[in-house]
Scaffold this motif. Structure first.
Motif, PDB file in Angstrom:
ATOM      1  N   ASP A   3       1.311   4.138   1.308  1.00  0.00           N
ATOM      2  CA  ASP A   3       0.817   4.977   2.395  1.00  0.00           C
ATOM      3  C   ASP A   3       1.527   6.319   2.468  1.00  0.00           C
ATOM      4  OD1 ASP A   3       0.544   1.988   4.253  1.00  0.00           O
ATOM      5  OD2 ASP A   3      -1.105   3.153   3.422  1.00  0.00           O
TER       6      ASP A   3
ATOM      7  N   THR B 283       3.527   9.304  11.307  1.00  0.00           N
ATOM      8  CA  THR B 283       2.210   8.699  11.192  1.00  0.00           C
ATOM      9  C   THR B 283       1.787   8.149  12.543  1.00  0.00           C
ATOM     10  OG1 THR B 283       0.845   7.020  10.084  1.00  0.00           O
ATOM     11  CG2 THR B 283       3.170   6.476  10.411  1.00  0.00           C
TER      12      THR B 283
ATOM     13  N   ASP C  28      -1.597   5.492   7.443  1.00  0.00           N
ATOM     14  CA  ASP C  28      -2.651   6.033   6.575  1.00  0.00           C
ATOM     15  C   ASP C  28      -2.426   7.515   6.275  1.00  0.00           C
ATOM     16  OD1 ASP C  28      -3.965   3.612   6.395  1.00  0.00           O
ATOM     17  OD2 ASP C  28      -5.221   3.988   8.149  1.00  0.00           O
TER      18      ASP C  28
ATOM     19  N   ASP D 165      -1.358   6.568  12.675  1.00  0.00           N
ATOM     20  CA  ASP D 165      -2.467   5.674  12.341  1.00  0.00           C
ATOM     21  C   ASP D 165      -2.026   4.547  11.410  1.00  0.00           C
ATOM     22  OD1 ASP D 165      -2.042   7.106  10.053  1.00  0.00           O
ATOM     23  OD2 ASP D 165      -4.035   8.020   9.987  1.00  0.00           O
ATOM     24  N   GLU D 166      -0.851   3.978  11.689  1.00  0.00           N
ATOM     25  CA  GLU D 166      -0.318   2.831  10.957  1.00  0.00           C
ATOM     26  C   GLU D 166      -0.059   3.142   9.484  1.00  0.00           C
ATOM     27  OE1 GLU D 166      -2.697  -0.603  11.627  1.00  0.00           O
ATOM     28  OE2 GLU D 166      -2.594  -0.450  13.814  1.00  0.00           O
TER      29      GLU D 166
ATOM     30  N   ASN E  72       0.842  -1.182   0.000  1.00  0.00           N
ATOM     31  CA  ASN E  72       0.000   0.000   0.000  1.00  0.00           C
ATOM     32  C   ASN E  72       0.880   1.235   0.000  1.00  0.00           C
ATOM     33  OD1 ASN E  72      -2.363  -1.573   0.300  1.00  0.00           O
ATOM     34  ND2 ASN E  72      -2.041  -1.668   2.518  1.00  0.00           N
TER      35      ASN E  72
END
Length: 298
Positions: free
Chosen positions: A72, A109, A114, A111-112, A70
Motif C-alpha cells: 500500500d 493515509t 490505499d 483510507d486504510e 499488499n
C-alpha cells in the motif's frame, strides 16, 4: 511497539521475518516469509485488525495475519514509525522514495492504506495517545500535541537534550523520558510537566510502558517498575542485555525483546522466563491481536 484499544501489541526486528505465538510465547512460528529482501522497522494495527509493517522499501498491509501482503505504501522507504490515530488514519514516517536523500518525510493515509499523502510534521521518534484521544509526538527536542486527530498541532514541551520515549496511563496522564531531567509527568494533558524520577546513576531511561496500572522503564540491561505513577521506580531485574522493546499480550503478560532473545513474565515483572526464540535477530517490536495471538518481528 504498537498497541491499540482492542489489546493488540506487536514487536519486530530488523529483518524480513516476523513471528507469532499462539500459546503465550511458549513457541513461535514465522510469518511474512514473502517479504524477502526487506528489513522490518515498524509495526502497527488499524481498528479493523489489519497489520501494517514499515520496511526499507515501503509500508505493507496484511489482512490475514501476515500470510500475504499488499504494497500500500509504495515509495515510503525506511518507515521507522507508524502512528495509528484514534479515527483510524495512520501516519508513517519514512524517506519518501529517496526524494531528498537522508531527509525524513511523513505521510498520512485516511483510507486504510490505499492512498498516502505527504504530511507536514516530520522528524519524530516516539508517540503516545492518551485516554482522552489526544495525540502526543516527540520531535527530538520538543513534544507536540493534537486534540483533533492530527489536523492541528501545538508545542507543549521543549528540552534541548532530547526526548526518547513516551507513554500514557489509563487516567490520561502523559509520561516522557527527558534526556536531561529523567521521567516527566503531565496530569493536565500536557499543559504543564513535573519531574517524577531523575536518571538512575547517570545512565539513561528508555522504553516507557504501562501494563495493569504499573509503569515500566528500562535502563541499559535493567528493568524498573513503578506502582505509584512514576514516583518510585524499583529495579525488577538487571539481566536483559540490549533491551530494545517492552510489550504485553491481551492477558497482561509482559514481554521484553533483548539481544536475540525474548523474555516473558506472567506476574507483572516479578519473575521472567526466556522464551524459545533463536532466530539470530534482535526483536524490535511486539504485537498481539484481540484473540490473544502474539506477534514478534525480527
Amino acid at each position: 511497539i504498537a498497541t491499540d484499544w482492542t489489546g493488540k501489541i506487536c514487536v519486530g526486528t530488523y529483518s524480513e521475518w516476523g513471528f507469532r505465538s499462539l500459546d503465550d510465547g511458549i513457541s513461535w512460528l514465522p510469518f511474512g516469509s514473502n517479504l524477502r529482501d526487506s528489513e522490518l522497522s515498524a509495526v502497527s494495527f488499524n481498528p479493523n485488525g489489519d497489520l501494517f509493517v514499515g520496511t526499507n522499501h515501503s509500508v505493507v498491509k496484511s489482512q490475514n495475519f501476515g500470510e500475504s501482503w499488499n504494497s500500500d505504501g509504495v515509495g515510503i522507504q525506511g518507515a521507522g514509525v507508524l502512528i495509528p490515530l484514534p479515527n483510524g488514519d495512520i501516519i508513517a514516517q519514512g524517506y519518501g522514495g529517496g526524494i531528498i536523500e537522508g531527509y525524513a518525510q511523513t505521510f498520512l493515509t485516511t483510507d486504510e492504506g490505499d492512498v498516502w499523502t505527504e504530511y507536514p510534521i516530520s522528524g519524530f521518534n516516539s508517540y503516545c495517545i492518551s485516554s482522552n484521544g489526544s495525540i502526543f509526538i516527540s520531535l527530538d527536542t520538543t513534544v507536540v500535541r493534537s486534540n483533533d486527530n492530527g489536523t492541528s498541532w501545538a508545542t507543549v514541551y521543549v528540552e534541548p537534550m532530547g526526548i526518547s520515549s513516551m507513554a500514557s496511563d489509563f487516567n490520561g496522564d502523559v509520561f516522557i523520558i527527558d534526556n536531561y531531567n529523567g521521567v516527566m509527568r503531565s496530569i493536565d494533558n500536557g499543559n504543564s510537566w513535573t519531574i517524577v524520577n531523575s536518571q538512575p546513576n547517570g545512565s539513561t531511561w528508555s522504553n516507557l510502558f504501562f501494563s495493569k496500572g504499573n509503569l515500566y522503564a528500562s535502563s541499559g540491561s535493567s528493568l524498573f517498575r513503578s506502582s505509584d505513577r512514576g514516583e518510585t521506580l524499583n529495579e525488577e531485574s538487571n539481566s536483559f542485555p540490549g533491551a530494545l522493546c517492552i510489550g504485553s499480550d491481551s492477558k497482561g503478560n509482559l514481554y521484553i525483546g533483548g539481544s536475540e532473545e525474548i523474555y516473558r513474565s506472567t506476574d507483572s515483572g516479578l519473575s521472567w522466563h526466556m522464551d524459545n526464540v533463536t532466530y539470530g535477530e534482535s526483536p524490535v517490536a511486539f504485537g498481539n491481536d484481540s484473540e490473544g495471538v502474539i506477534y514478534c518481528g525480527l
